[in-house]
Design a protein around this motif. Structure first.
Motif, mmCIF file in Angstrom:
data_model
loop_
_atom_site.group_PDB
_atom_site.id
_atom_site.type_symbol
_atom_site.label_atom_id
_atom_site.label_comp_id
_atom_site.label_asym_id
_atom_site.label_seq_id
_atom_site.Cartn_x
_atom_site.Cartn_y
_atom_site.Cartn_z
ATOM 1 N N PHE A 1 -0.487 -48.771 -22.203
ATOM 2 C CA PHE A 1 -1.655 -48.923 -21.333
ATOM 3 C C PHE A 1 -2.605 -47.729 -21.449
ATOM 4 O O PHE A 1 -3.824 -47.897 -21.448
ATOM 5 C CB PHE A 1 -1.227 -49.063 -19.868
ATOM 6 N N ILE A 2 -2.048 -46.544 -21.538
ATOM 7 C CA ILE A 2 -2.881 -45.339 -21.610
ATOM 8 C C ILE A 2 -3.587 -45.273 -22.971
ATOM 9 O O ILE A 2 -4.796 -45.047 -23.045
ATOM 10 C CB ILE A 2 -2.058 -44.063 -21.353
ATOM 11 N N ALA A 3 -2.842 -45.498 -24.053
ATOM 12 C CA ALA A 3 -3.452 -45.473 -25.393
ATOM 13 C C ALA A 3 -4.580 -46.489 -25.495
ATOM 14 O O ALA A 3 -5.603 -46.233 -26.132
ATOM 15 C CB ALA A 3 -2.394 -45.735 -26.466
ATOM 16 N N ASN A 4 -4.412 -47.638 -24.847
ATOM 17 C CA ASN A 4 -5.442 -48.669 -24.880
ATOM 18 C C ASN A 4 -6.644 -48.335 -23.985
ATOM 19 O O ASN A 4 -7.637 -49.055 -24.011
ATOM 20 C CB ASN A 4 -4.859 -50.025 -24.459
ATOM 21 N N SER A 5 -6.549 -47.277 -23.218
ATOM 22 C CA SER A 5 -7.603 -46.924 -22.265
ATOM 23 C C SER A 5 -8.442 -45.727 -22.700
ATOM 24 O O SER A 5 -9.422 -45.397 -22.037
ATOM 25 C CB SER A 5 -6.983 -46.618 -20.898
ATOM 26 N N VAL A 6 -8.071 -45.063 -23.768
ATOM 27 C CA VAL A 6 -8.787 -43.864 -24.189
ATOM 28 C C VAL A 6 -9.621 -44.150 -25.438
ATOM 29 O O VAL A 6 -9.363 -45.110 -26.160
ATOM 30 C CB VAL A 6 -7.826 -42.673 -24.429
ATOM 31 N N ASN A 7 -10.612 -43.297 -25.684
ATOM 32 C CA ASN A 7 -11.524 -43.525 -26.806
ATOM 33 C C ASN A 7 -11.335 -42.525 -27.941
ATOM 34 O O ASN A 7 -12.250 -42.270 -28.703
ATOM 35 C CB ASN A 7 -12.974 -43.509 -26.317
ATOM 36 N N PHE A 8 -10.145 -41.957 -28.047
ATOM 37 C CA PHE A 8 -9.860 -41.033 -29.136
ATOM 38 C C PHE A 8 -8.614 -41.495 -29.874
ATOM 39 O O PHE A 8 -7.804 -42.239 -29.325
ATOM 40 C CB PHE A 8 -9.680 -39.591 -28.612
ATOM 41 N N PRO A 9 -8.456 -41.087 -31.136
ATOM 42 C CA PRO A 9 -7.294 -41.517 -31.902
ATOM 43 C C PRO A 9 -5.999 -40.870 -31.419
ATOM 44 O O PRO A 9 -5.996 -39.712 -30.992
ATOM 45 C CB PRO A 9 -7.620 -41.088 -33.335
ATOM 46 N N ILE A 10 -4.942 -41.638 -31.505
ATOM 47 C CA ILE A 10 -3.597 -41.153 -31.192
ATOM 48 C C ILE A 10 -2.753 -41.378 -32.441
ATOM 49 O O ILE A 10 -2.659 -42.497 -32.944
ATOM 50 C CB ILE A 10 -2.988 -41.893 -29.990
ATOM 51 N N VAL A 11 -2.183 -40.297 -32.950
ATOM 52 C CA VAL A 11 -1.342 -40.348 -34.137
ATOM 53 C C VAL A 11 0.102 -40.181 -33.687
ATOM 54 O O VAL A 11 0.406 -39.333 -32.843
ATOM 55 C CB VAL A 11 -1.730 -39.223 -35.130
ATOM 56 N N VAL A 12 1.007 -40.995 -34.243
ATOM 57 C CA VAL A 12 2.425 -40.912 -33.912
ATOM 58 C C VAL A 12 3.180 -40.490 -35.160
ATOM 59 O O VAL A 12 3.107 -41.158 -36.193
ATOM 60 C CB VAL A 12 2.966 -42.259 -33.381
ATOM 61 N N GLU A 13 3.878 -39.350 -35.063
ATOM 62 C CA GLU A 13 4.651 -38.799 -36.177
ATOM 63 C C GLU A 13 6.114 -38.675 -35.764
ATOM 64 O O GLU A 13 6.600 -37.594 -35.455
ATOM 65 C CB GLU A 13 4.099 -37.432 -36.570
ATOM 66 N N PRO A 14 6.850 -39.807 -35.760
ATOM 67 C CA PRO A 14 8.229 -39.761 -35.273
ATOM 68 C C PRO A 14 9.206 -39.157 -36.285
ATOM 69 O O PRO A 14 9.003 -39.219 -37.494
ATOM 70 C CB PRO A 14 8.553 -41.232 -35.034
ATOM 71 N N VAL A 15 10.267 -38.561 -35.750
ATOM 72 C CA VAL A 15 11.396 -38.059 -36.529
ATOM 73 C C VAL A 15 12.633 -38.695 -35.911
ATOM 74 O O VAL A 15 12.764 -38.756 -34.681
ATOM 75 C CB VAL A 15 11.501 -36.517 -36.450
ATOM 76 N N PHE A 16 13.546 -39.179 -36.763
ATOM 77 C CA PHE A 16 14.741 -39.848 -36.265
ATOM 78 C C PHE A 16 15.993 -39.101 -36.695
ATOM 79 O O PHE A 16 16.060 -38.572 -37.797
ATOM 80 C CB PHE A 16 14.802 -41.294 -36.799
ATOM 81 N N ARG A 17 16.967 -39.100 -35.799
ATOM 82 C CA ARG A 17 18.287 -38.528 -36.085
ATOM 83 C C ARG A 17 19.321 -39.546 -35.622
ATOM 84 O O ARG A 17 19.096 -40.265 -34.664
ATOM 85 C CB ARG A 17 18.494 -37.221 -35.327
#
Length: 157
Positions: free
Chosen positions: A139-155
């Protein structure tokens, strides 16, 4: 298309009057409280660059935290629903705000860096797909006007 509507109410109260109100830029503190009924008080201020108290949350901290928390909550939900067992999650999120020549500004972007611990045998493709879907649903990502980058790391545990 209409959907279910949710409402949120907070009270923000300025607590930084040192005796002479806003009679000068340096005469008042930026201290305030943020309250939602039945919840702990959040101590607020402005960013230290704008004469704020570094020991208190500023609106920029809260915005980055909101983006991160929303993504995490969607991710955990999607993993739960998809049979992916997450046993740990920590995100080292970072946002960048840029001031303009007139003294205003805006966020240029937020980068999420979730470190996810998974139970053995997790499907790597499904784990990555859940991050993509969480970003689309947040909901928050869909409400803002700037890019959001997701850089996940998994263990794996």
């Amino acid at each position: 298309m209409s959907g279910k509507e949710h409402s949120y109410a907070t009270t923000v109260e300025w607590t930084g009057n040192t005796g002479s109100g806003t009679s000068g830029y340096r005469t008042y503190q930026r201290a305030h409280t943020i309250v939602a009924e039945g919840k702990p008080v959040i101590p607020g201020s402005s960013d230290p660059s704008f004469r704020g108290d570094p020991a208190r949350y500023n609106p920029e901290d809260l915005l980055v935290g909101s983006v991160s928390a929303c993504h995490m909550l969607w991710y955990l939900h999607l993993c739960s629903a998809g049979g992916i067992v997450v046993t740990g999650y920590v995100d080292h999120a970072e946002g960048t705000m840029v001031e303009d020549a007139e003294g205003g500004g805006r966020f240029a972007g937020v980068t999420l860096r979730p470190e996810v611990t998974l139970a053995p045998g997790s499907d790597e493709a499904a784990v990555l797909k859940a991050h993509h879907e969480a970003h689309e649903k947040c909901f928050i990502a869909n409400s803002v006007n700037f890019p959001i980058v997701v850089e996940p790391v998994f263990r794996t545990e």
